[in-house]
Design a protein around this motif. Structure first.
Motif, mmCIF file in Angstrom:
data_model
loop_
_atom_site.group_PDB
_atom_site.id
_atom_site.type_symbol
_atom_site.label_atom_id
_atom_site.label_comp_id
_atom_site.label_asym_id
_atom_site.label_seq_id
_atom_site.Cartn_x
_atom_site.Cartn_y
_atom_site.Cartn_z
ATOM 1 N N PRO A 35 0.823 -1.216 0.000
ATOM 2 C CA PRO A 35 0.000 0.000 0.000
ATOM 3 C C PRO A 35 0.857 1.266 0.000
ATOM 4 O O PRO A 35 1.885 1.343 0.664
ATOM 5 C CB PRO A 35 -0.770 -0.123 1.318
ATOM 6 N N VAL A 36 0.412 2.258 -0.759
ATOM 7 C CA VAL A 36 1.040 3.581 -0.746
ATOM 8 C C VAL A 36 -0.072 4.606 -0.613
ATOM 9 O O VAL A 36 -0.952 4.698 -1.470
ATOM 10 C CB VAL A 36 1.857 3.842 -2.027
ATOM 11 N N CYS A 37 -0.034 5.379 0.463
ATOM 12 C CA CYS A 37 -1.080 6.376 0.720
ATOM 13 C C CYS A 37 -0.561 7.764 0.344
ATOM 14 O O CYS A 37 0.363 8.285 0.971
ATOM 15 C CB CYS A 37 -1.500 6.342 2.186
ATOM 16 N N VAL A 38 -1.155 8.359 -0.686
ATOM 17 C CA VAL A 38 -0.766 9.699 -1.107
ATOM 18 C C VAL A 38 -1.902 10.308 -1.919
ATOM 19 O O VAL A 38 -2.646 9.588 -2.605
ATOM 20 C CB VAL A 38 0.539 9.664 -1.947
ATOM 21 N N GLU A 44 4.203 17.085 -5.629
ATOM 22 C CA GLU A 44 5.433 16.859 -4.876
ATOM 23 C C GLU A 44 5.326 15.623 -3.986
ATOM 24 O O GLU A 44 6.252 14.808 -3.921
ATOM 25 C CB GLU A 44 5.786 18.091 -4.024
ATOM 26 N N ALA A 45 4.196 15.471 -3.296
ATOM 27 C CA ALA A 45 4.017 14.314 -2.419
ATOM 28 C C ALA A 45 4.000 13.018 -3.222
ATOM 29 O O ALA A 45 4.545 11.997 -2.779
ATOM 30 C CB ALA A 45 2.718 14.458 -1.623
ATOM 31 N N THR A 46 3.402 13.058 -4.397
ATOM 32 C CA THR A 46 3.372 11.870 -5.253
ATOM 33 C C THR A 46 4.776 11.496 -5.705
ATOM 34 O O THR A 46 5.153 10.311 -5.723
ATOM 35 C CB THR A 46 2.464 12.113 -6.472
ATOM 36 N N GLN A 51 8.997 7.252 -5.424
ATOM 37 C CA GLN A 51 10.402 7.146 -5.807
ATOM 38 C C GLN A 51 11.028 5.794 -5.470
ATOM 39 O O GLN A 51 12.031 5.404 -6.074
ATOM 40 C CB GLN A 51 11.212 8.277 -5.171
ATOM 41 N N ASN A 52 10.438 5.063 -4.532
ATOM 42 C CA ASN A 52 11.033 3.791 -4.122
ATOM 43 C C ASN A 52 10.119 2.595 -4.343
ATOM 44 O O ASN A 52 10.243 1.577 -3.652
ATOM 45 C CB ASN A 52 11.431 3.859 -2.634
ATOM 46 N N ARG A 88 -3.911 15.504 -14.714
ATOM 47 C CA ARG A 88 -2.527 15.795 -14.320
ATOM 48 C C ARG A 88 -1.887 14.638 -13.566
ATOM 49 O O ARG A 88 -0.715 14.313 -13.809
ATOM 50 C CB ARG A 88 -2.473 17.068 -13.474
ATOM 51 N N ALA A 89 -2.642 13.999 -12.676
ATOM 52 C CA ALA A 89 -2.084 12.876 -11.921
ATOM 53 C C ALA A 89 -1.747 11.705 -12.834
ATOM 54 O O ALA A 89 -0.745 11.007 -12.624
ATOM 55 C CB ALA A 89 -3.053 12.435 -10.824
#
Length: 223
Positions: A35-38, A44-46, A51-52, A88-89
């Motif tokens: 899971p990745v919460c953003v 910027e947060a995305t 990145q990893n 945009r996302a």
């Protein structure tokens, strides 16, 4: 549903959404999902969150925001939020993933979840229709530019799907009838109908399908 279906097919899945509760439920159901919460509307947060995540060979851009307003009542904040998430996302996440695909020389497949609303005007959907029209064209340009790296890009364009968002917008029987009466099969789509189309476009079974917008609409756009 798409994340679970991919996991069942043996894929190593990373699920990205802004709602931690949804991720918790998803991981409870399938612990192998990362899971990745953003908030994908936050550029910027995305960038930091993704990145990893490791090498990605298949990407589904499924985040969407819908705010129904009559054309004369559209507000700037609703316009900006809709385009930030729906267009945009998609561009941003696809950039991050496609750069990795290009660097590895491994190719890949990207599926953008669009809508029949990209090609037909729907009352009170002026901004939503505009975002999905933009997404269809973004899909085509991505296909043009990423194709030489063997990165396939397509979209699926469903009719109303019986998700929570779909029920929110189309729960009124009279309003629903105005749409289902224009669908030759006579009903809205179920989630599985869209998932199956996504899985096909991700798979090698569609290896020569590139730059298309695939309707999953019961014949709505054929009429």
């Amino acid at each position: 549903h798409t994340a679970l279906a991919l996991a069942r097919c043996g894929a190593k899945v990373t699920a990205v959404t802004r709602t931690q509760a949804d991720l918790d439920t998803l991981v409870q159901e399938c612990p192998s999902i990362t899971p990745v919460c953003v908030d994908l509307a936050d550029w910027e947060a995305t960038e930091v969150a993704l990145q990893n995540i490791g090498p990605v060979s298949l990407l589904v851009n499924n985040a969407a925001y819908a705010s129904l307003q009559p054309f004369l009542e559209v507000t700037p904040d609703q316009f900006d939020q809709s385009f930030s998430v729906n267009v945009r996302a998609v561009l941003h996440v696809s950039q991050v993933v496609a750069r990795g695909m290009k660097a590895r020389g491994s190719g890949g497949s990207i599926v953008n979840v669009s809508s029949q609303a990209s090609q037909r005007a729907l009352r009170d959907h002026s901004v939503y229709c505009a975002t999905k029209g933009a997404l269809d064209m973004l899909t085509r340009v991505m296909a043009l530019e990423l194709g030489p790296y063997q990165i396939r890009v397509n979209s699926v364009n469903p009719t109303v799907v019986m998700t929570e968002m779909g029920r929110l917008g189309w729960s009124d029987p009279d309003k629903a009838q105005t749409m289902t009466s224009r669908i030759p099969l006579g009903h809205f789509a179920e989630v599985e109908d869209v998932v199956n189309a996504i899985l096909f476009l991700l798979s090698d079974g569609s290896r020569m399908i590139h730059g298309v917008t695939l309707p999953v609409d019961g014949g709505f756009l054929a009429c």
